[in-house]
Design an enzyme around this catalytic site. Structure first.
Site, short mmCIF file in Angstrom:
data_model
loop_
_atom_site.label_atom_id
_atom_site.label_comp_id
_atom_site.label_asym_id
_atom_site.label_seq_id
_atom_site.Cartn_x
_atom_site.Cartn_y
_atom_site.Cartn_z
N ASP A 495 39.20 79.91 21.61
CA ASP A 495 38.61 81.21 21.34
C ASP A 495 37.38 81.55 22.15
OD1 ASP A 495 39.83 82.72 19.49
OD2 ASP A 495 38.91 81.74 17.76
N CYS A 496 36.65 80.55 22.56
CA CYS A 496 35.32 80.86 23.07
C CYS A 496 35.14 80.50 24.55
CB CYS A 496 34.24 80.26 22.19
SG CYS A 496 34.50 78.57 21.79
#
Ligand code: GLC
Length: 820
Positions: A495-496
């Protein structure tokens, strides 16, 4: 043992000291009504939506010594006058003679003995109902008689959990309480914000008579609220409570339930109920559970549900910690994760912009479906309904409204930038896993609408489930970057890592590869030969591409930036190697044998630690907006070089595909939380479920776990253990038997119930191999090949001898390498 032990016979973990390093919780009920209960009886409950229909005020950020959400007092009158007791330890923190919190299957039983009073409370939500029951039994262990009052207490939240904290005038001006008589002896103390007075309201009630009650925290604590939860002045005074029906303020519910005089040795029982319902339904529920036989029957129904759920896979191996996890705690976590997604835990509070994730829930389905196939199918339907007509998917949805959005990438949605490049691909594997488990082929023909927020649900275009899957693969095929690798979008599974522009993702390439493999198998099974052929071609193309551009010498790179720079490469000072690019290249069938073993050896050399495999390394050491959210963490934390557990089972699976059972099992054991039970002060979180992350070796608190319960680790570790280490995995045509175990195991047994039949599988390993099946018999008859055809009901004995003479091994990397 430090704070507790596994009671495997009762399928419980028993906490014997309530002062655990952080709260250790359990789940009760479901998202429709339920939440978490901690080891000191505090509970965070919601109904349908944790952000918009919160019931109790449970603030995880407050110190553990605080009572949170719900608690229980006893007011005891003996020869020494009035005493207050906290049977749940908080908030009075009295020294106890005995403390047991039995973490059960959707229930929590807390037993305590303090100053000669034994209290046993079982907390659970009857299946399908919107009420939490606290089944309370009090026994007088003293020599003298005592007079006992039981006082359940709840501190309410405004239903809008964020407003509770954001508006300290509006919220208290709107909160109110009211006493609703149930019959001559019973009452329900209602609580609701003014605007909901005609809708569903919260209530606290009990099977016993209520002699007095309180609804205002200020009055209960007393002294202008300088009274404390430890010593609420209204209770400590020994007088009846004020019976005030609050018209504003900080609402609580407190009921005084007199049990009368208990002679020495006597026991009394009363059941407290905390629920949410329309006013006219409250009476029905309260009256029902005033009958304690109904309480017992509801508890038995819950036990029956769990017996059935857990009976689908039961194993007996030489490792009791493995067995405890695989037979009880891991499938329980899978079920809870499938139900709660990432919506409500001590760490994820369901407030604001977080719904049920497309990628998260697709993976959760794979872990929870064998025990609860009906619920899994329902969730699949919901997920498919937020897939877009172009084949890509919305990132998340809100179950109460079925509205969907793009989560953290919502702002990117209209910039012409891709959103998440991976989401839609997960559904392919999830649906195929469901089909293999159930054989429910009709599902493929079911029509499900695509998501288009501009159209009403009835006006949305639809397609069969099979069409949804094909579109998902087609979308990725058409959205590749300069290296021929699928685009990253805002992010993929990680996600990051948020790279600008048209960056490419090796993870998406591999997820696509696994999806293709699943579809090839499915099409072959269905006789769709042309489609199978096409997908074989797509798989070979991507495989070739990946091996041409992404091999970095000793491992695969993870990303290409828009400028064409490789990340996860030997040339990077930080983030030089990422675990997922290696494990997934093997799982996708992309890595030829030599590269597969080299890549996994690099993971071992560069990323393995005694507490698990790090996601990447070395960690980024300063914020870099060009790389994204991962650089907001210090090195060693979370996705930035932390041990992100979700990725560990993928390495286990990949190792089994290479036949390296000792390594796969070592990786399994090093993250098995049951194995941390004796040195748990370092780990801190629950020993009976997987956390999402453990701090890595670049961090001073290396080994510390956080974010327990709601993580894809649950599903994938369960799959790694059952399908790949024990090697019993459902195929379309039968049960595939392909164990890859530690060479030291000489024997193990599995009972697998699937498609109406039960298989007792006894595996002997006389030559001490890790992988390889020399012979199989089913009900005494020799079987050719490693697939046991599904039987039409009944109980069957499968006897397997492992050995060098490999027999029936399917899907291995070598075969794929040869084929590709
Ligand atoms: C969290 C998210 C999940 C993501 C993972 C890795 O667990 O819920 O969707 O894949 O972090 O970033």
């Amino acid at each position: 043992m430090k704070y507790g032990y596994f009671d495997n016979d009762r399928r419980e973990y028993v906490i014997t000291d309530p002062r655990t390093p952080v709260k250790w919780v359990n789940y009760i009920g479901s998202l429709a009504f339920g939440g978490i209960v901690d080891q000191t009886g505090g509970s965070l409950l919601c109904a349908g939506d944790p952000g918009l229909n919160r019931i109790t005020k449970y603030i995880p950020q407050l110190p553990a010594s605080d009572f949170k959400g719900t608690t229980l007092y006893l007011r005891v009158r003996g020869k020494d006058g009035v005493e207050l007791i906290s049977p749940f330890f908080t908030p009075r923190l009295d020294a106890f003679d005995l403390y047991e919190c039995r973490v059960g299957l959707s229930y929590q039983t807390i037993v305590s003995e303090i100053r000669g009073i034994r209290t046993e409370v079982t907390i659970f939500v009857p299946t399908g109902e919107s009420v939490e029951l606290r089944d309370i039994r009090v026994t007088n262990l003293r020599d003298d008689e005592v007079d006992v009052e039981v006082v359940p207490v709840v501190e309410y939240s405004h239903f809008d959990a964020l407003k509770q904290f954001a508006n300290a005038d509006w919220v208290p001006q709107t909160m109110m309480s009211e006493a609703l008589p149930i019959d001559a002896d019973h009452l329900a103390l209602l609580q609701y914000p003014f605007l909901r007075k005609d809708g569903a309201v919260n209530y606290l009630s009990a099977s016993g008579a209520v002699s007095s009650f309180e609804s205002d925290r200020k009055i209960f604590l007393g002294g202008n609220e300088y009274g404390t939860w430890r010593e609420p002045l209204a209770l400590a005074s020994g007088h009846p409570l004020s019976c005030y029906e609050a018209r504003r303020g900080d609402n609580i519910g407190a009921l005084v339930l007199p049990l009368g005089t208990l002679q020495s040795g006597a026991e009394e029982r009363v059941v407290a109920m905390l629920g949410q319902a329309e006013r006219d339904e409250i009476r029905t529920t309260v009256t029902k559970y005033c009958n304690h036989h109904e309480v017992d029957a509801a508890f038995e129904r819950l036990a029956d549900f769990w017996s059935a759920n857990l009976s689908v896979f039961e194993c007996r191996t030489p490792d009791p910690d493995f067995d405890a996890m695989v037979n009880v705690h891991n499938p329980r976590q899978c079920y809870m994760t499938m139900n709660w997604s990432r919506y409500l835990s001590l760490y994820q509070l369901g407030i604001g912009t977080r719904g049920l994730g497309f990628r998260d829930s697709s993976q959760d389905v794979m872990g929870g479906l064998s025990g609860a196939p009906g619920e899994a199918k329902e969730l699949l339907r919901k997920l498919l309904s937020i897939q877009k007509p172009d084949g890509s998917a919305m990132h998340q949805f809100y179950p109460a409204t079925m509205e969907a959005d793009c989560g953290d990438a919502e702002e990117e949605k209209d910039n012409g930038k891709l959103v998440y490049g991976d989401d839609h691909l997960w559904i392919v594997s999830a649906v195929c896993a469901y089909l293999k488990e159930t054989g429910d082929r009709d599902f493929l023909d079911e029509k499900i609408t695509y998501y288009d927020a501009s159209l009403s649900i009835d006006g949305r275009p639809d397609g069969t489930v099979m069409e949804h899957l094909c579109k998902a693969l087609a979308w990725t095929k058409e959205n590749v970057g300069d290296h021929g690798i699928p685009l990253l979008g805002f992010a993929d599974w990680n996600d990051c890592v948020n790279l600008p522009g048209k960056a490419e993702s090796m993870f998406n390439a591999c997820l696509y590869g696994l999806g293709l493999r699943e579809m090839i198998e499915l099409c072959e099974h269905l006789g769709h030969d042309d489609l199978a052929e096409r997908y074989r071609g797509d798989h070979a193309d991507m495989r070739q591409q990946v091996n041409e551009v992404a091999w970095d010498g000793d491992w695969y790179v993870r990303y290409f930036t828009e400028q064409g720079e490789a990340l996860g490469s030997r040339n990077n000072a930080h983030g030089a190697i990422y675990t997922n690019a290696q494990s997934w290249a093997v799982m996708a069938g992309f890595a030829p044998e030599e590269r597969a073993s080299r890549a996994l050896d690099s993971v071992r050399e560069k990323l393995n630690t005694p507490f698990g495999i790090k996601l990447s390394g070395p960690g980024y050491n300063q914020y870099d907006p060009e790389i994204g959210g991962v650089t907001t963490y210090p090195p060693g934390a979370k996705e930035n070089g932390g041990i992100f557990l979700h990725s560990n089972p993928w390495v286990m699976i990949a190792e089994t595909m290479l036949g390296r059972g000792d390594r796969a099992f070592e990786y399994y054991s090093q993250i098995n939380p049951a194995k941390r039970n004796d040195d748990i002060d370092l780990f801190e979180v629950e020993p009976y479920c997987y956390p999402q992350n453990i701090l890595g070796d670049e961090h001073p608190q290396f080994g510390l776990g956080r974010n327990s319960w709601l993580s894809g680790t649950a599903s994938w570790t369960y799959q790694a253990a059952t399908k790949f280490i024990l090697g019993i995995r459902p195929g379309h045509d039968g049960l595939v038997v392909d164990p890859c175990v530690p060479s030291s195991w000489d024997r193990f047994e599995v009972t697998r119930r699937i498609r109406g039949a039960s298989y007792r599988i006894v595996v002997e390993n006389p030559q001490g191999v890790s992988r390889g099946v020399a012979s199989i018999t089913v009900d005494g008859k020799a079987l050719d090949g490693g697939v046991i055809p599904y039987c039409d009901g009944g109980e069957h004995l499968v006897e397997i001898t492992m050995g060098e003479e490999s027999h029936g091994v399917v899907e291995d990397v070598t075969e794929l390498a040869a084929a590709g």
